[in-house]
Design a protein around this motif. Structure first.
Motif, PDB file in Angstrom:
ATOM      1  N   THR A   1       0.670 -10.574   2.075  1.00 26.48           N
ATOM      2  CA  THR A   1       1.267 -10.094   1.109  1.00 26.48           C
ATOM      3  C   THR A   1       0.878 -10.385  -0.682  1.00 26.48           C
ATOM      4  O   THR A   1       1.040 -10.174  -1.537  1.00 26.48           O
ATOM      5  CB  THR A   1       3.031  -9.595   1.113  1.00 26.48           C
ATOM      6  OG1 THR A   1       3.421  -9.525   1.810  1.00 26.48           O
ATOM      7  CG2 THR A   1       3.395  -9.229  -0.109  1.00 26.48           C
TER       8      THR A   1
ATOM      9  N   VAL B   1      -2.254  -8.522  -1.489  1.00 28.16           N
ATOM     10  CA  VAL B   1      -1.674  -7.104  -2.235  1.00 28.16           C
ATOM     11  C   VAL B   1      -1.260  -6.676  -3.433  1.00 28.16           C
ATOM     12  O   VAL B   1      -0.441  -7.803  -3.821  1.00 28.16           O
ATOM     13  CB  VAL B   1      -1.151  -6.317  -0.736  1.00 28.16           C
ATOM     14  CG1 VAL B   1      -0.714  -5.391  -1.141  1.00 28.16           C
ATOM     15  CG2 VAL B   1      -1.334  -6.911   0.233  1.00 28.16           C
TER      16      VAL B   1
ATOM     17  N   MET C   1       0.382  -4.638  -4.868  1.00 30.94           N
ATOM     18  CA  MET C   1       1.395  -3.876  -5.310  1.00 30.94           C
ATOM     19  C   MET C   1       2.217  -4.699  -4.889  1.00 30.94           C
ATOM     20  O   MET C   1       3.860  -4.333  -4.779  1.00 30.94           O
ATOM     21  CB  MET C   1       1.645  -2.968  -4.738  1.00 30.94           C
ATOM     22  CG  MET C   1       0.516  -1.667  -4.870  1.00 30.94           C
ATOM     23  SD  MET C   1       0.495  -0.066  -4.812  1.00 30.94           S
ATOM     24  CE  MET C   1       2.085   0.465  -4.680  1.00 30.94           C
TER      25      MET C   1
ATOM     26  N   ARG D   1       3.471  -5.927  -1.365  1.00 36.01           N
ATOM     27  CA  ARG D   1       3.877  -5.588  -0.058  1.00 36.01           C
ATOM     28  C   ARG D   1       2.809  -4.691   0.550  1.00 36.01           C
ATOM     29  O   ARG D   1       1.803  -5.127   0.342  1.00 36.01           O
ATOM     30  CB  ARG D   1       5.226  -4.756  -0.169  1.00 36.01           C
ATOM     31  CG  ARG D   1       4.669  -2.963  -0.489  1.00 36.01           C
ATOM     32  CD  ARG D   1       5.235  -1.607  -0.706  1.00 36.01           C
ATOM     33  NE  ARG D   1       5.295  -1.102  -0.688  1.00 36.01           N
ATOM     34  CZ  ARG D   1       4.295   0.194   0.393  1.00 36.01           C
ATOM     35  NH1 ARG D   1       4.671  -0.496   1.277  1.00 36.01           N
ATOM     36  NH2 ARG D   1       4.921   1.895   0.056  1.00 36.01           N
TER      37      ARG D   1
ATOM     38  N   GLY E   1       2.289  -2.427   4.112  1.00 31.27           N
ATOM     39  CA  GLY E   1       1.863  -0.985   4.231  1.00 31.27           C
ATOM     40  C   GLY E   1       3.255  -1.152   5.228  1.00 31.27           C
ATOM     41  O   GLY E   1       3.706  -1.554   6.287  1.00 31.27           O
TER      42      GLY E   1
ATOM     43  N   ASP F   1       3.443   5.099   5.274  1.00 34.17           N
ATOM     44  CA  ASP F   1       2.162   5.281   4.244  1.00 34.17           C
ATOM     45  C   ASP F   1       1.010   5.751   4.336  1.00 34.17           C
ATOM     46  O   ASP F   1       0.563   6.315   3.958  1.00 34.17           O
ATOM     47  CB  ASP F   1       2.195   3.430   3.935  1.00 34.17           C
ATOM     48  CG  ASP F   1       3.245   3.267   3.051  1.00 34.17           C
ATOM     49  OD1 ASP F   1       3.702   3.652   2.066  1.00 34.17           O
ATOM     50  OD2 ASP F   1       3.350   1.613   2.974  1.00 34.17           O
TER      51      ASP F   1
ATOM     52  N   VAL G   1      -5.193   3.336   2.009  1.00 41.84           N
ATOM     53  CA  VAL G   1      -4.177   2.956   2.066  1.00 41.84           C
ATOM     54  C   VAL G   1      -3.593   1.619   2.361  1.00 41.84           C
ATOM     55  O   VAL G   1      -3.779   0.926   2.857  1.00 41.84           O
ATOM     56  CB  VAL G   1      -3.363   4.082   2.604  1.00 41.84           C
ATOM     57  CG1 VAL G   1      -1.920   4.145   2.125  1.00 41.84           C
ATOM     58  CG2 VAL G   1      -4.062   5.503   2.740  1.00 41.84           C
ATOM     59  N   ASP G   2      -3.708   1.003   1.217  1.00 39.49           N
ATOM     60  CA  ASP G   2      -3.863  -0.696   1.166  1.00 39.49           C
ATOM     61  C   ASP G   2      -3.084  -1.290  -0.599  1.00 39.49           C
ATOM     62  O   ASP G   2      -3.358  -3.015  -0.403  1.00 39.49           O
ATOM     63  CB  ASP G   2      -5.253  -1.560   1.358  1.00 39.49           C
ATOM     64  CG  ASP G   2      -6.694  -1.109   0.219  1.00 39.49           C
ATOM     65  OD1 ASP G   2      -5.471  -0.520  -1.308  1.00 39.49           O
ATOM     66  OD2 ASP G   2      -7.027  -1.061  -0.115  1.00 39.49           O
ATOM     67  N   GLY G   3      -2.638  -0.602  -0.601  1.00 35.91           N
ATOM     68  CA  GLY G   3      -1.694  -0.598  -1.953  1.00 35.91           C
ATOM     69  C   GLY G   3      -2.340  -1.908  -3.118  1.00 35.91           C
ATOM     70  O   GLY G   3      -2.226  -3.352  -3.642  1.00 35.91           O
ATOM     71  N   GLY G   4      -3.819  -1.681  -3.239  1.00 34.64           N
ATOM     72  CA  GLY G   4      -5.012  -1.730  -3.981  1.00 34.64           C
ATOM     73  C   GLY G   4      -5.550  -2.914  -3.613  1.00 34.64           C
ATOM     74  O   GLY G   4      -6.696  -3.554  -4.177  1.00 34.64           O
ATOM     75  N   LEU G   5      -5.426  -3.353  -2.076  1.00 29.86           N
ATOM     76  CA  LEU G   5      -6.319  -5.093  -1.724  1.00 29.86           C
ATOM     77  C   LEU G   5      -8.222  -4.674  -2.020  1.00 29.86           C
ATOM     78  O   LEU G   5      -8.802  -5.160  -2.283  1.00 29.86           O
ATOM     79  CB  LEU G   5      -5.738  -4.937  -0.450  1.00 29.86           C
ATOM     80  CG  LEU G   5      -7.182  -6.235   0.417  1.00 29.86           C
ATOM     81  CD1 LEU G   5      -6.270  -6.688  -0.231  1.00 29.86           C
ATOM     82  CD2 LEU G   5      -6.131  -5.472   2.066  1.00 29.86           C
TER      83      LEU G   5
END
Length: 249
Positions: A206, A209, A211, A213, A215, A219, A242-246
């Protein structure tokens, strides 16, 4: 998705089940494919009109049976979502040959066999959409998980190659790449992991990432549903993290 028929390979898994429900909610008819007949029946329960077909995705004959049953039952095939995969955590030096071969056979060869099996039906129907579910581990090197990373990196280029090959025939091929997922931590840590071990790994991932959080299966399912739909009719050959910006870092 109204009126569309979609095969979900790996349909008995967590992500496959969620995708099946969201696709059905959008009007699609879903065909769930996985190795376990019992797990498939459980996954299909409550989804109106769903067809469950036990399938070994590493076997071309099994794929052909899946496609034949889909066409015999519904008369058409519009989409394929490839979720099926196995995870290997060993690095390049410690990966055993049998693990390497099994991982690539299921994750990469299985995806290729799926693409190969559905193309004739989609071509005959005037087009279709294929979404291969990879991983951020197929986009960037992370150390360890060598066979898994190789298989998912191969899936990415398989998708791009097929996208170019079949674009003129109205068949789109894209890939979705999940980042760290909350519901997969036991798989990552191992079947003997305790709650504290899972919590430690979740906190570590976490923190990576942007964002803040991990996934959720939804999502990934929403992204897959979009790429399967006519709303994505001019999108092919795309890698969608689809990775929260990773992987944007």
């Amino acid at each position: 998705m109204n009126g569309k028929v979609v095969i979900i390979a790996g349909g008995a898994g967590v992500q496959g089940r969620v995708a099946a429900r969201l696709l059905a909610d959008a009007g699609a008819t879903v065909v769930l494919a996985d190795l376990s007949a019992a797990d498939l029946e459980t996954a299909a329960a409550g989804i109106e009109g769903a067809l469950a077909v036990p399938t070994d995705i590493s076997d071309p004959d099994s794929w052909q049976t899946l496609v034949d049953r889909t066409l015999a039952t519904f008369g058409r095939l519009d989409g394929l979502a490839n979720f099926a995969a196995v995870l290997s955590r060993a690095g390049a030096e410690t990966t055993e040959l049998a693990v390497w071969e099994r991982t690539l056979k299921i994750n990469l060869t299985g995806a290729w066999l799926g693409v190969k099996a559905v193309i004739p039906a989609m071509r005959a129907g005037g087009g279709g959409s294929i979404v291969n579910v990879g991983s951020v581990d197929g986009l960037v090197g992370r150390g360890g998980g060598t066979a898994y990373q190789a298989s998912k990196g191969g899936m990415r280029l398989l998708s791009k190659s097929a996208a170019i090959e079949f674009a003129a025939q109205g068949i789109r091929v894209n890939s979705v790449h999940p980042g760290p997922m909350k519901n997969r931590m036991t798989n990552v840590v191992g079947p003997k992991a305790d709650a504290s071990g899972i919590a430690t790994l979740e906190a570590k991932l976490t923190a990576q990432v942007p964002m803040g959080r991990l996934g959720a299966a939804e999502d990934i399912a929403y992204a897959v549903r979009f790429l399967l739909s006519d709303e994505a009719s001019f999108i092919t050959g795309v890698d969608l993290p689809v990775d929260g910006g990773l992987t944007a870092q």
